[in-house]
Design a protein around this motif. Structure first.
Motif, PDB file in Angstrom:
ATOM      1  N   ARG A 344      12.497 -23.940   5.735  1.00 43.33           N
ATOM      2  CA  ARG A 344      13.807 -24.537   5.478  1.00 43.33           C
ATOM      3  C   ARG A 344      14.794 -23.489   4.976  1.00 43.33           C
ATOM      4  O   ARG A 344      15.956 -23.447   5.396  1.00 43.33           O
ATOM      5  N   GLN A 347      16.732 -21.093   7.328  1.00 42.69           N
ATOM      6  CA  GLN A 347      17.933 -21.540   8.033  1.00 42.69           C
ATOM      7  C   GLN A 347      19.203 -21.035   7.361  1.00 42.69           C
ATOM      8  O   GLN A 347      20.302 -21.207   7.888  1.00 42.69           O
ATOM      9  N   PRO A 351      17.725 -26.040   1.036  1.00 41.73           N
ATOM     10  CA  PRO A 351      16.922 -26.975   1.838  1.00 41.73           C
ATOM     11  C   PRO A 351      17.436 -28.403   1.767  1.00 41.73           C
ATOM     12  O   PRO A 351      17.804 -28.898   0.695  1.00 41.73           O
ATOM     13  N   LEU A 356      12.987 -31.732   3.703  1.00 43.61           N
ATOM     14  CA  LEU A 356      11.907 -30.999   3.055  1.00 43.61           C
ATOM     15  C   LEU A 356      10.858 -31.955   2.496  1.00 43.61           C
ATOM     16  O   LEU A 356       9.657 -31.684   2.587  1.00 43.61           O
ATOM     17  N   ASP A 359       8.724 -32.799   5.277  1.00 45.80           N
ATOM     18  CA  ASP A 359       7.863 -31.665   5.630  1.00 45.80           C
ATOM     19  C   ASP A 359       6.676 -31.567   4.679  1.00 45.80           C
ATOM     20  O   ASP A 359       5.542 -31.305   5.093  1.00 45.80           O
TER      21      ASP A 359
END
Length: 441
Positions: A344, A347, A351, A356, A359
């Motif tokens: 994350r 990027q 995040p 997240l 995830d």
């Protein structure tokens, strides 16, 4: 010039997952501060905040791969500390008192006492120029913006009596405080709901003692592991953790408590379904007293199900899910969650909270299914035994029996246990055919 996402990230909890999180955050924040209520730097003894560290721990193969990726110097540091790095397939695994066929798999594990493994990883993290540790400092609460939609730091206090509270502001806060995480209660003060929980009551007790390794013991393998099963519910992990030191953790389930007195400890070892462990330690010199640790239930907090959650707060590791420790999943799953955070952050923005949390939940799903499904194989463990769980446990029993003859099945099983391959890989046509062939023979 490196572009950072923010100025400061704060990690509360300096154990394995907190240390790995700090390593990852150092790539994206100018400063990373790790807070722990204990003294942690340079410590290779069991500390007050982590009493479970006295017992056998393992980084499964996937966990080993992650920490090696994050710390390329890891093999050299382990060698310097004389820590074994065994192949999982060359350990001796007993299922239903039968030895799986040993084989070289390339699946590595870290055979260290947990405080030693923590210190190695923590020392490499603390050496990073933008990472600072605040030891003997406790979390009092979170700091939030006016709308209480975003966490902006933490309120802390020194562990010494009479210490005054103070604020530490940050752009991201990570809770890695473990099973006893206070995040649900602290966020409730801000008007948030507590996350729903799943529980699997198992009544597990570990009792552990260190021994001086007797001559000839554990020379051809790093560990001997009689795994508990419904037919043989007493289990053990007996392994070499240094050149002359071995650890024996005895396990009992559903209220069966391995004793701590010397005679009772040895009698329990003698009651194991295979004699190898008892014969190795009956005349060995103990170097510590036996200590016990109770684990009433596996607990999973479903933060991913919350419709409202503050931004810039991340919860990882046992603070999200604490597994039955006999499966050795906790540190590896925590490392997987840290890598989800890293992806994350790659990027280039803070995040996304919901993304997240989803995830992190995804990293937990398969290991949770493995451990709770295995626990439900024990008749005394309460829970919903779906047809999938019952049939899955039947198949695993057949696979373990076949793996006593077929090293290919040993490797397939250990890839799943080591969280390298998904559970459904055991249902591949080749694996099923091999199981059927050996069981029918």
């Amino acid at each position: 010039m490196k572009q950072f996402i923010g100025d400061r990230a704060i990690v509360v909890g300096g154990s394995i997952v907190g240390t790995l999180a700090a390593r990852v955050l150092s790539e994206s924040y100018r400063e990373v501060v790790v807070v722990d209520r204990d003294k942690v730097l340079g410590v290779r003894e069991v500390r007050r905040g982590a009493p479970q560290a006295a017992h056998a721990h393992a980084f499964h193969s996937r966990g080993f791969r992650i920490v090696h990726e994050l710390f390329p110097r890891l093999p050299e540091e382990l060698e310097r500390a004389q820590v074994p790095v065994p192949d999982l397939g060359e350990m001796r695994w007993y299922f239903n008192a039968r030895l799986l066929r040993q084989t070289k798999t390339g699946l590595r594990s870290i055979g260290a006492l947990r405080p030693v493994a923590e210190d190695i990883l923590r020392s490499m993290t603390a050496a990073l120029p933008n990472v600072t540790y605040r030891e003997e400092t406790e979390l009092v609460g979170y700091l939030a913006d006016a709308g209480r939609d975003r966490i902006e730091g933490v309120r802390l206090r020194g562990s010494a009596a009479g210490s005054a509270a103070f604020d530490l502001h940050g752009d991201l806060v990570v809770d890695a405080t473990g099973r006893g995480s206070r995040t649900p209660a602290l966020l409730e003060r801000f008007g948030y709901e507590r996350p729903p929980e799943s529980r699997m009551r198992i009544g597990l007790t570990y009792t552990t003692r260190l021994f001086r390794r007797p001559p000839g013991v554990l020379e051809d393998t790093q560990s001997v592991n009689p795994v508990a099963s419904p037919a043989h519910p007493r289990g053990a992990f007996f392994g070499r953790v240094g050149p002359e030191t071995c650890i024996l953790s005895l396990t009992g389930i559903l209220g069966d408590r391995p004793p701590t007195d010397p005679e009772g400890f040895l009698a329990y070892a003698k009651s194991l379904p295979v004699p190898e462990v008892y014969e190795a330690v009956r005349d060995a010199e103990p170097t510590t007293d036996a200590v016990s640790f109770s684990f009433p239930a596996s607990v999973r907090r479903h933060y991913e199900r919350l419709t409202r959650f503050p931004d810039r707060l991340v919860v990882l590791g046992d603070a999200v899910c604490s597994f039955n420790p006999v499966y050795g999943q906790g540190m590896t799953v925590g490392a997987m969650q840290v890598m989800a955070l890293r992806e994350r952050l790659a990027q280039g923005t803070p995040p996304d909270s919901l993304g997240l949390r989803q995830d992190v939940a995804a990293a937990v799903d398969a290991p949770w299914a493995i451990s709770t499904g295995g626990d439900l194989d024990f008749p005394g463990v309460p829970g919903d035994r779906t047809p999938e769980v019952v049939e899955g446990n039947r198949f695993l029993a057949r696979l373990a029996a076949a793996a006593t003859e077929d090293p290919v099945l040993t490797e397939a099983f250990l890839k799943v246990a080591g969280l390298v391959a998904p559970p459904d890989s055991l249902m591949s046509p080749d694996v099923v055919a091999r199981v059927d062939r050996h069981v029918a023979a």
